[in-house]
Write a protein that holds these residues in place. Structure first.
Motif, PDB file in Angstrom:
ATOM      1  N   ARG A 176      11.762 -24.367  -6.432  1.00  0.00           N
ATOM      2  CA  ARG A 176      12.227 -23.263  -5.582  1.00  0.00           C
ATOM      3  C   ARG A 176      11.065 -22.798  -4.711  1.00  0.00           C
ATOM      4  O   ARG A 176       9.955 -22.586  -5.203  1.00  0.00           O
ATOM      5  N   TYR A 196       9.817 -19.758  -2.280  1.00  0.00           N
ATOM      6  CA  TYR A 196      10.021 -18.370  -1.853  1.00  0.00           C
ATOM      7  C   TYR A 196       9.424 -18.247  -0.451  1.00  0.00           C
ATOM      8  O   TYR A 196       8.213 -18.424  -0.263  1.00  0.00           O
ATOM      9  N   SER A 229      21.612 -22.138  -1.322  1.00  0.00           N
ATOM     10  CA  SER A 229      20.299 -21.515  -1.493  1.00  0.00           C
ATOM     11  C   SER A 229      20.414 -20.051  -1.079  1.00  0.00           C
ATOM     12  O   SER A 229      21.307 -19.675  -0.308  1.00  0.00           O
ATOM     13  N   ASP A 230      19.533 -19.243  -1.608  1.00  0.00           N
ATOM     14  CA  ASP A 230      19.542 -17.817  -1.291  1.00  0.00           C
ATOM     15  C   ASP A 230      18.821 -17.597   0.032  1.00  0.00           C
ATOM     16  O   ASP A 230      17.697 -17.089   0.095  1.00  0.00           O
ATOM     17  N   TRP A 231      19.501 -17.986   1.108  1.00  0.00           N
ATOM     18  CA  TRP A 231      18.888 -17.943   2.438  1.00  0.00           C
ATOM     19  C   TRP A 231      19.943 -17.502   3.453  1.00  0.00           C
ATOM     20  O   TRP A 231      20.967 -18.161   3.617  1.00  0.00           O
ATOM     21  N   ALA A 232      19.695 -16.402   4.155  1.00  0.00           N
ATOM     22  CA  ALA A 232      20.694 -15.822   5.059  1.00  0.00           C
ATOM     23  C   ALA A 232      20.598 -16.345   6.494  1.00  0.00           C
ATOM     24  O   ALA A 232      21.454 -16.022   7.317  1.00  0.00           O
ATOM     25  N   GLY A 263      13.708 -14.974   1.510  1.00  0.00           N
ATOM     26  CA  GLY A 263      14.754 -15.655   0.753  1.00  0.00           C
ATOM     27  C   GLY A 263      14.164 -16.752  -0.123  1.00  0.00           C
ATOM     28  O   GLY A 263      12.942 -16.952  -0.164  1.00  0.00           O
ATOM     29  N   GLU A 319      16.015 -23.637  -2.657  1.00  0.00           N
ATOM     30  CA  GLU A 319      15.896 -24.569  -3.784  1.00  0.00           C
ATOM     31  C   GLU A 319      16.051 -25.993  -3.270  1.00  0.00           C
ATOM     32  O   GLU A 319      16.957 -26.282  -2.474  1.00  0.00           O
TER      33      GLU A 319
END
Length: 235
Positions: free
Chosen positions: A140, A142, A177-180, A191, A194
């Motif tokens: 992951r 960051y 993925s935690d991406w906006a 965000g 991964e």
């Protein structure tokens, strides 16, 4: 004794009636007394009043000068800062290069991590990897994006993101993925991305992390993306 007719009488009582009368103010010659007006010390008229005005004006000037000096010593006379909020971003030289600053490694919840600042810059956009996490071979990243433009910027991942390690293997982003993707104008976004699959056991670093398409100002959209080099992998 009678006198002869036609002869004037002779006055034997002293001076005649032509003697001058004394002046009404008591002076002997009838001349007016000098005017004693003016200051109490016999100075020219108004000299005492002039001294008072000089003192008053001097006091006013001294007061105004003191206020002016006090004003100069404060910050109140400085114009307000009208610049917008500044965004602290790493310096990447010519705006197309990248750089990095390694930090310490460790574990978080049993996962191996390494923290630092590895970044790439394109124009007024800076993209920085701040931490890498290895969870049993799953990686992951960051990531923080700082947008210095006056309009929003989009950093899409699908079909536009790829990472390469030092063994020659490539990785796309896992879904989701935690991406906006969108970074507001003059702001930043953080965000987590991964990587798809497992990292190669012998890989020590990601030689490039590439965001190959950017959307925003025309100069940025046509720039060809941004790359980050030499991101270490926690072991």
């Amino acid at each position: 004794m009678s006198t002869s007719a036609g002869e004037p009488d002779t006055d034997h009582g002293g001076q005649g009636d032509d003697e001058p009368e004394p002046a009404p103010d008591g002076s002997e010659d009838g001349e007016p007394e000098p005017d004693g007006g003016g200051g109490s010390d016999g100075g020219p008229p108004g000299s005492g009043l002039s001294g008072v005005w000089i003192t008053v004006i001097g006091g006013i000037v001294a007061t105004l000068l003191g206020v002016f000096v006090q004003w100069l010593l404060t910050d109140d006379h400085r114009p307000p800062d009208k610049s917008g909020p500044s965004i602290q971003t790493p310096d990447a030289g010519d705006g197309r290069g990248s750089g990095g600053q390694g930090g310490g490694g460790g574990t978080s919840g049993g996962n191996k991590t390494v923290s630092g600042k590895w970044f790439g810059k394109r124009g007024s956009l800076t993209v920085t990897v701040t931490k890498v996490e290895n969870e049993g071979g799953h990686i992951r990243l960051y990531v923080r994006a700082d947008n210095g433009y006056s309009e929003e910027v989009r950093i899409p991942l699908f079909m536009h993101f790829i990472a390469n390690d030092d063994t020659g293997h490539s990785y796309t982003n896992a879904m989701p993925s935690d991406w906006a993707e969108t970074v507001p104008a003059g702001d930043f976004y953080s965000g987590v991305i991964e990587l798809e699959g497992f990292v190669e056991p012998n890989a020590r670093s990601l030689t490039t992390v590439s965001f190959n398409q950017l959307y925003g100002p025309m100069s940025l959209t046509a720039s060809g993306g941004v790359k980050i080099h030499d991101v270490p992998l926690p072991r």
